[in-house]
Design an enzyme around this catalytic site. Structure first.
Site, PDB file in Angstrom:
ATOM      1  CG  PHE A  34      -0.516  -3.923 -10.686  1.00 43.39           C
ATOM      2  CD1 PHE A  34       0.112  -3.455 -11.835  1.00 43.39           C
ATOM      3  CD2 PHE A  34       0.209  -4.726  -9.819  1.00 43.39           C
ATOM      4  CE1 PHE A  34       1.443  -3.779 -12.107  1.00 43.39           C
ATOM      5  CE2 PHE A  34       1.532  -5.055 -10.092  1.00 43.39           C
ATOM      6  CZ  PHE A  34       2.150  -4.584 -11.235  1.00 43.39           C
ATOM      7  CG  HIS A  39      -7.772  -7.995  -8.311  1.00 46.29           C
ATOM      8  ND1 HIS A  39      -6.416  -7.819  -8.252  1.00 46.29           N
ATOM      9  CD2 HIS A  39      -8.314  -7.006  -7.560  1.00 46.29           C
ATOM     10  CE1 HIS A  39      -6.141  -6.759  -7.504  1.00 46.29           C
ATOM     11  NE2 HIS A  39      -7.278  -6.247  -7.068  1.00 46.29           N
ATOM     12  CE  LYS A 151      -4.635  -7.487   0.030  1.00 42.62           C
ATOM     13  NZ  LYS A 151      -4.250  -6.152   0.555  1.00 42.62           N
ATOM     14  CG  ASP A 152      -8.436  -4.804   0.968  1.00 44.71           C
ATOM     15  OD1 ASP A 152      -7.394  -4.408   1.515  1.00 44.71           O
ATOM     16  OD2 ASP A 152      -8.473  -5.121  -0.231  1.00 44.71           O
ATOM     17  CB  SER A 187      -1.184  -7.136  -1.807  1.00 47.63           C
ATOM     18  OG  SER A 187      -1.130  -5.719  -1.893  1.00 47.63           O
TER      19      SER A 187
END
Lengths: 288, 288
Positions: A34, A39, A151-152, A187
């Site tokens: 997704f 990404h 973000k992570d 996200s």
């Protein structure tokens, strides 16, 4: 762009490319698909510094809790392949669950300490599932470098700790969080938000920007407790926001702080629920 | 023969050999040193099937319990290097503890189920320490094949499970137990035995030979319970022998058995203490 479903085919493809060019630098971007601009930015970073770019798309059941969104996690293979191709990907590894877990797995990779707080506390077992599948993917792809989004941030801290502790021969490249125009961190889970939730979801990045400003102005004059209280107060102004956690910790150790020290790196980390949708965001600041 | 203490030097040495010969097959024998003919047979097996042979000697503190023999585990570096050279070793990796664990390790590799019985039950945490250090060594050496002795059959089962579950790109080659003329399995810990203990220590292999004979004669006519009772009775005839465990299990799953099935592989596994010295031995039999 090659799309590969089986481990043996993937290994064969990379092995034959390495045989042709022994100095080949393989860049790897592991994802759950997704794909969004976050990404794409990882794939582009890999493209810039590596000879070939391998993307994996695998929604890993091992890192979802029993009441989490594994089944309904958003999937769109066709669009993912278009995004991957556009970003200059050479190989997409798209395994089925049975390819990654042909029998129930008995081996787990666990990282202690950096996993005790934040998402590690909210999602028990989550980071064991992440560390284990990333170790598997590293062994399958054998990349020279792997690219992860900040973000992570806790995930990055966990993977870096695993790589260090287990001497994994791969360079971890953390990449900046990509945001919407209004500040919301990109996200895959943003699609869950309804219109009103989407509007209010900007409160995460807004609270983080306010924390950064306060730290830039007050530095060690502020305590971690004061800072986090300000952040919480800010978030509570959004009626749909339900705070899962809001913490300020040392980075990358993710240990709690009594006070700030000049020059030290800290993370302000948030997880906030809007209805059933849980969003995370963070900022990392060096104390002035 | 090269003797290397540092990870970066080892990687450099193997990398430059691979650059010269891209098809290079690297064989690896991980040990805790105090080498005997059992280790030499592993090095020779590696020599026969690989282009270069890497031996590691590292007494791994992570796999010893607090009341075990880490400090007094026998060490003889000079003799080890002579044995290694004699067996045709190309590289000896001899790291200090601080090289393998520069800071306290936060990441552990744990294998479930195959570790619940036998030495996994007698030595809690032992196989987590083994799996973790072997994963580290595999990442450091990046061998094509690794050679392990079947005296440590449960260790072989654990490593094979880890390799399968984590997709480690290495072939595990189990090699037969090497024995003294009177049947005692070669072990670095045999030096702990005094003269009388050494004499009585043959009871392990004698009991296993008797079990093999009984299985060859009676097969499924025997129950696992009967078989293990015979083994226990045999061992109890040696007054200095104290049974830690004596079990018959399916191999390599190491699950308990209610009865024998024709064609199935089983292990008879023993741990017996003589004074403070704990010896292990086993035999693997296909039920006729």
């Amino acid at each position: 762009m090659q799309v590969i479903q089986h481990i043996t085919d993937l290994r064969q493809s990379i092995r034959s490319r390495r045989a042709e060019q022994p100095s080949l630098r393989v860049g790897f971007v592991p994802t759950m698909g997704f794909l969004h601009e976050g990404h794409a930015s990882l794939l582009e970073a890999a493209r810039r510094s590596c000879d070939i770019v391998v993307l994996s798309i695998f929604v890993n059941p091992l890192q979802f809790g029993p009441n989490e969104d594994f089944e309904r996690y958003p999937r769109d293979e066709e669009r993912d392949l278009a995004v991957a191709e556009q970003a200059g990907t050479d190989i997409v590894f798209l395994p089925q669950v049975a390819e990654m877990y042909p029998q129930p797995i008995k081996t787990m990779v666990s990282v202690r300490e950096v996993t005790t707080r934040l998402c590690g506390a909210s999602r028990p077992g989550h980071f064991d599932g992440v560390a284990t599948v990333v170790a598997k993917l590293f062994h399958i792809v054998q990349p020279d470098a792997a690219f992860f989004g900040m973000k992570d941030a806790q995930q990055v801290a966990v993977i870096e700790q695993m790589v260090l502790d287990l001497n994994l021969p791969v360079e971890i490249v953390p990449c900046p969080t990509i945001r919407e125009a209004d500040g919301l961190a990109k996200s895959s889970r943003n699609v869950y938000l309804n219109e009103e939730e989407r509007k209010q979801a900007t409160v995460l990045s807004a609270a983080l920007r306010e924390a950064e400003t306060a730290l830039a102005e007050s530095g060690v004059g502020l305590t971690p407790q004061q800072l986090i209280e300000n952040v919480r107060t800010h978030i509570r102004r959004s009626p749909l926001a339900e705070i899962d956690y809001a913490e300020v910790l040392a980075f990358p150790s993710l240990e709690p702080l009594e006070s700030f020290t000049q020059g030290e790196r800290i993370i302000v980390a948030l997880a906030v629920k809007f209805g059933k949708t849980r969003l995370i965001d963070n900022c990392i600041v060096r104390i002035p």
